[in-house]
Scaffold this motif. Sequence first.
Motif, PDB file in Angstrom:
ATOM      1  N   GLU A   1       0.885  -1.166  -0.209  1.00  0.00           N
ATOM      2  CA  GLU A   1      -0.021  -0.117   0.130  1.00  0.00           C
ATOM      3  C   GLU A   1       0.922   1.144   0.058  1.00  0.00           C
ATOM      4  O   GLU A   1       1.858   1.513   0.863  1.00  0.00           O
ATOM      5  CB  GLU A   1      -0.832   0.060   1.079  1.00  0.00           C
ATOM      6  CG  GLU A   1      -2.054   1.295   1.173  1.00  0.00           C
ATOM      7  CD  GLU A   1      -2.657   1.103   2.717  1.00  0.00           C
ATOM      8  OE1 GLU A   1      -3.643   1.864   2.628  1.00  0.00           O
ATOM      9  OE2 GLU A   1      -2.358   0.415   3.706  1.00  0.00           O
ATOM     10  N   SER A   2       0.514   2.225  -0.810  1.00  0.00           N
ATOM     11  CA  SER A   2       1.242   3.513  -1.067  1.00  0.00           C
ATOM     12  C   SER A   2       0.432   4.696  -0.353  1.00  0.00           C
ATOM     13  O   SER A   2      -0.519   4.918  -1.005  1.00  0.00           O
ATOM     14  CB  SER A   2       1.597   3.733  -2.289  1.00  0.00           C
ATOM     15  OG  SER A   2       2.453   2.734  -2.626  1.00  0.00           O
ATOM     16  N   THR A   3       0.990   5.219   0.740  1.00  0.00           N
ATOM     17  CA  THR A   3       0.082   6.319   1.154  1.00  0.00           C
ATOM     18  C   THR A   3       1.289   7.366   1.640  1.00  0.00           C
ATOM     19  O   THR A   3       2.496   7.086   1.520  1.00  0.00           O
ATOM     20  CB  THR A   3      -0.561   5.951   2.600  1.00  0.00           C
ATOM     21  OG1 THR A   3       0.502   5.739   3.542  1.00  0.00           O
ATOM     22  CG2 THR A   3      -1.545   4.811   2.368  1.00  0.00           C
TER      23      THR A   3
ATOM     24  N   SER B   1       3.838   5.529   4.012  1.00  0.00           N
ATOM     25  CA  SER B   1       4.218   4.466   3.736  1.00  0.00           C
ATOM     26  C   SER B   1       5.076   4.492   2.337  1.00  0.00           C
ATOM     27  O   SER B   1       5.417   3.390   1.996  1.00  0.00           O
ATOM     28  CB  SER B   1       3.157   3.339   3.653  1.00  0.00           C
ATOM     29  OG  SER B   1       2.568   3.603   2.356  1.00  0.00           O
ATOM     30  N   LEU B   2       5.362   5.474   2.024  1.00  0.00           N
ATOM     31  CA  LEU B   2       6.371   5.882   0.806  1.00  0.00           C
ATOM     32  C   LEU B   2       7.621   5.276   0.781  1.00  0.00           C
ATOM     33  O   LEU B   2       8.502   5.857   2.141  1.00  0.00           O
ATOM     34  CB  LEU B   2       6.476   7.203   0.334  1.00  0.00           C
ATOM     35  CG  LEU B   2       5.012   7.698  -0.073  1.00  0.00           C
ATOM     36  CD1 LEU B   2       4.998   9.146  -0.613  1.00  0.00           C
ATOM     37  CD2 LEU B   2       4.554   6.880  -1.406  1.00  0.00           C
ATOM     38  N   ILE B   3       8.152   4.437   0.307  1.00  0.00           N
ATOM     39  CA  ILE B   3       9.677   3.618   0.595  1.00  0.00           C
ATOM     40  C   ILE B   3      10.415   4.141  -0.619  1.00  0.00           C
ATOM     41  O   ILE B   3      10.085   4.027  -1.775  1.00  0.00           O
ATOM     42  CB  ILE B   3       9.507   1.968   0.560  1.00  0.00           C
ATOM     43  CG1 ILE B   3       8.561   1.809   1.936  1.00  0.00           C
ATOM     44  CG2 ILE B   3      10.777   1.494   0.918  1.00  0.00           C
ATOM     45  CD1 ILE B   3       8.143   0.264   1.875  1.00  0.00           C
TER      46      ILE B   3
ATOM     47  N   PHE C   1       4.068  -4.210   7.285  1.00  0.00           N
ATOM     48  CA  PHE C   1       2.723  -4.374   6.392  1.00  0.00           C
ATOM     49  C   PHE C   1       2.145  -5.806   6.702  1.00  0.00           C
ATOM     50  O   PHE C   1       3.174  -6.425   7.291  1.00  0.00           O
ATOM     51  CB  PHE C   1       3.236  -4.211   5.015  1.00  0.00           C
ATOM     52  CG  PHE C   1       3.728  -2.985   4.283  1.00  0.00           C
ATOM     53  CD1 PHE C   1       2.962  -2.017   3.667  1.00  0.00           C
ATOM     54  CD2 PHE C   1       4.926  -2.676   4.390  1.00  0.00           C
ATOM     55  CE1 PHE C   1       3.575  -1.012   3.007  1.00  0.00           C
ATOM     56  CE2 PHE C   1       5.595  -1.513   3.789  1.00  0.00           C
ATOM     57  CZ  PHE C   1       4.589  -0.670   3.314  1.00  0.00           C
ATOM     58  N   ASP C   2       0.920  -5.942   6.524  1.00  0.00           N
ATOM     59  CA  ASP C   2       0.535  -7.368   6.721  1.00  0.00           C
ATOM     60  C   ASP C   2       0.620  -8.264   5.475  1.00  0.00           C
ATOM     61  O   ASP C   2       1.267  -7.532   4.346  1.00  0.00           O
ATOM     62  CB  ASP C   2      -1.061  -7.283   7.149  1.00  0.00           C
ATOM     63  CG  ASP C   2      -1.904  -6.703   5.917  1.00  0.00           C
ATOM     64  OD1 ASP C   2      -1.576  -6.738   4.851  1.00  0.00           O
ATOM     65  OD2 ASP C   2      -3.030  -6.451   6.319  1.00  0.00           O
TER      66      ASP C   2
ATOM     67  N   GLN D   1      -0.957  -4.315   3.189  1.00  0.00           N
ATOM     68  CA  GLN D   1      -1.809  -3.108   3.993  1.00  0.00           C
ATOM     69  C   GLN D   1      -0.656  -2.461   4.843  1.00  0.00           C
ATOM     70  O   GLN D   1      -0.062  -3.120   5.730  1.00  0.00           O
ATOM     71  CB  GLN D   1      -3.017  -3.564   4.373  1.00  0.00           C
ATOM     72  CG  GLN D   1      -4.211  -3.847   3.379  1.00  0.00           C
ATOM     73  CD  GLN D   1      -4.475  -2.812   2.439  1.00  0.00           C
ATOM     74  OE1 GLN D   1      -4.925  -1.872   3.119  1.00  0.00           O
ATOM     75  NE2 GLN D   1      -4.509  -3.237   1.473  1.00  0.00           N
ATOM     76  N   PHE D   2      -0.458  -1.263   4.884  1.00  0.00           N
ATOM     77  CA  PHE D   2       0.433  -0.635   5.646  1.00  0.00           C
ATOM     78  C   PHE D   2      -0.096  -0.464   7.131  1.00  0.00           C
ATOM     79  O   PHE D   2      -1.225  -0.048   7.563  1.00  0.00           O
ATOM     80  CB  PHE D   2       0.687   0.739   5.144  1.00  0.00           C
ATOM     81  CG  PHE D   2       1.510   1.661   6.045  1.00  0.00           C
ATOM     82  CD1 PHE D   2       2.985   1.025   6.365  1.00  0.00           C
ATOM     83  CD2 PHE D   2       0.971   2.812   6.643  1.00  0.00           C
ATOM     84  CE1 PHE D   2       3.472   2.233   7.134  1.00  0.00           C
ATOM     85  CE2 PHE D   2       1.851   3.533   7.516  1.00  0.00           C
ATOM     86  CZ  PHE D   2       3.165   2.810   7.859  1.00  0.00           C
ATOM     87  N   ILE D   3       0.741  -0.911   8.081  1.00  0.00           N
ATOM     88  CA  ILE D   3       0.481  -1.019   9.307  1.00  0.00           C
ATOM     89  C   ILE D   3       0.735   0.284  10.331  1.00  0.00           C
ATOM     90  O   ILE D   3       0.212   0.952  10.840  1.00  0.00           O
ATOM     91  CB  ILE D   3       0.683  -2.138  10.231  1.00  0.00           C
ATOM     92  CG1 ILE D   3      -0.248  -3.501   9.486  1.00  0.00           C
ATOM     93  CG2 ILE D   3       0.373  -2.155  11.694  1.00  0.00           C
ATOM     94  CD1 ILE D   3       0.503  -4.752  10.040  1.00  0.00           C
ATOM     95  N   ARG D   4       2.157   0.366  10.322  1.00  0.00           N
ATOM     96  CA  ARG D   4       2.866   1.309  10.980  1.00  0.00           C
ATOM     97  C   ARG D   4       4.469   1.407  10.593  1.00  0.00           C
ATOM     98  O   ARG D   4       4.817   0.438  10.062  1.00  0.00           O
ATOM     99  CB  ARG D   4       2.809   1.149  12.377  1.00  0.00           C
ATOM    100  CG  ARG D   4       3.633   0.050  13.040  1.00  0.00           C
ATOM    101  CD  ARG D   4       3.404   0.032  14.741  1.00  0.00           C
ATOM    102  NE  ARG D   4       2.055  -0.201  14.780  1.00  0.00           N
ATOM    103  CZ  ARG D   4       1.464  -1.316  15.154  1.00  0.00           C
ATOM    104  NH1 ARG D   4       2.293  -2.578  14.862  1.00  0.00           N
ATOM    105  NH2 ARG D   4       0.202  -1.705  15.367  1.00  0.00           N
TER     106      ARG D   4
END
Length: 222
Positions: free
Chosen positions: A54-56, A59-61, A88-89, A93-96
């Motif tokens: 997921e890209s938010t 959570s950008l890497i 991520f799960d 999905q991004f978690i933290r």
Amino acid sequence: MRVKILIFSLIILISCNHKESKIHIVKTIDSKLINNNIFYLSALGSFSGFIPLESTDSSLISSINKMYFLNDYIFILDKKGGKGLYIFDRKGQFIRKIGKVGKGPGEYISIDDFTIDRNKSIIYFLADRKNILLYDIRGQYIRSFKTQFYASKIEYNNTSNKIYFVGDDLGDNLVIANLNGKKIKGFFPNKNFGNHVRILISQCNNLDTIVLYRRFLDDNIK
């Protein structure tokens, strides 16, 4: 002509998901399989799918420097842009994000590596080459301590309950320490390489029950 390709990502995925697997795979690939300078992974085996992350804004890497699987989580280390550990799960999905740049408690200037105590789900950060910061799986800061040496890599071994470091100063290249960072044993002195020690790249990988170590320019795994 034949081309040898060492698939590091397959080694990581196998060792993290199956405790009994201690397999290092080297595939010899016939260059005839390469068409128009394109090699298809399907030539190595079946493809089970991929996980889009997921890209938010949170959570950008910028880079994936290390990846770790634990239970239902995927841990991704970004040492450059994000300077933290992203969780991520298994569906992506991004978690933290864990870690923060700064000079306060639980903060750092740069992050070098991380490892996880799988039994207690405690995350160890190696930051600023000699600071060890501990977090729980929720990202809560626990404590920190300093080593008496500089290091570039860290691995926690659940069998010995010891921490393994790859040192990058003129001390030992492989260092075994207790849970407070106190050195227990050291091997392979870096001083033998003089001023070139900072360009050495030694690999240290945790297979849960054992730690594999390979010295730079050495084809032996310790």
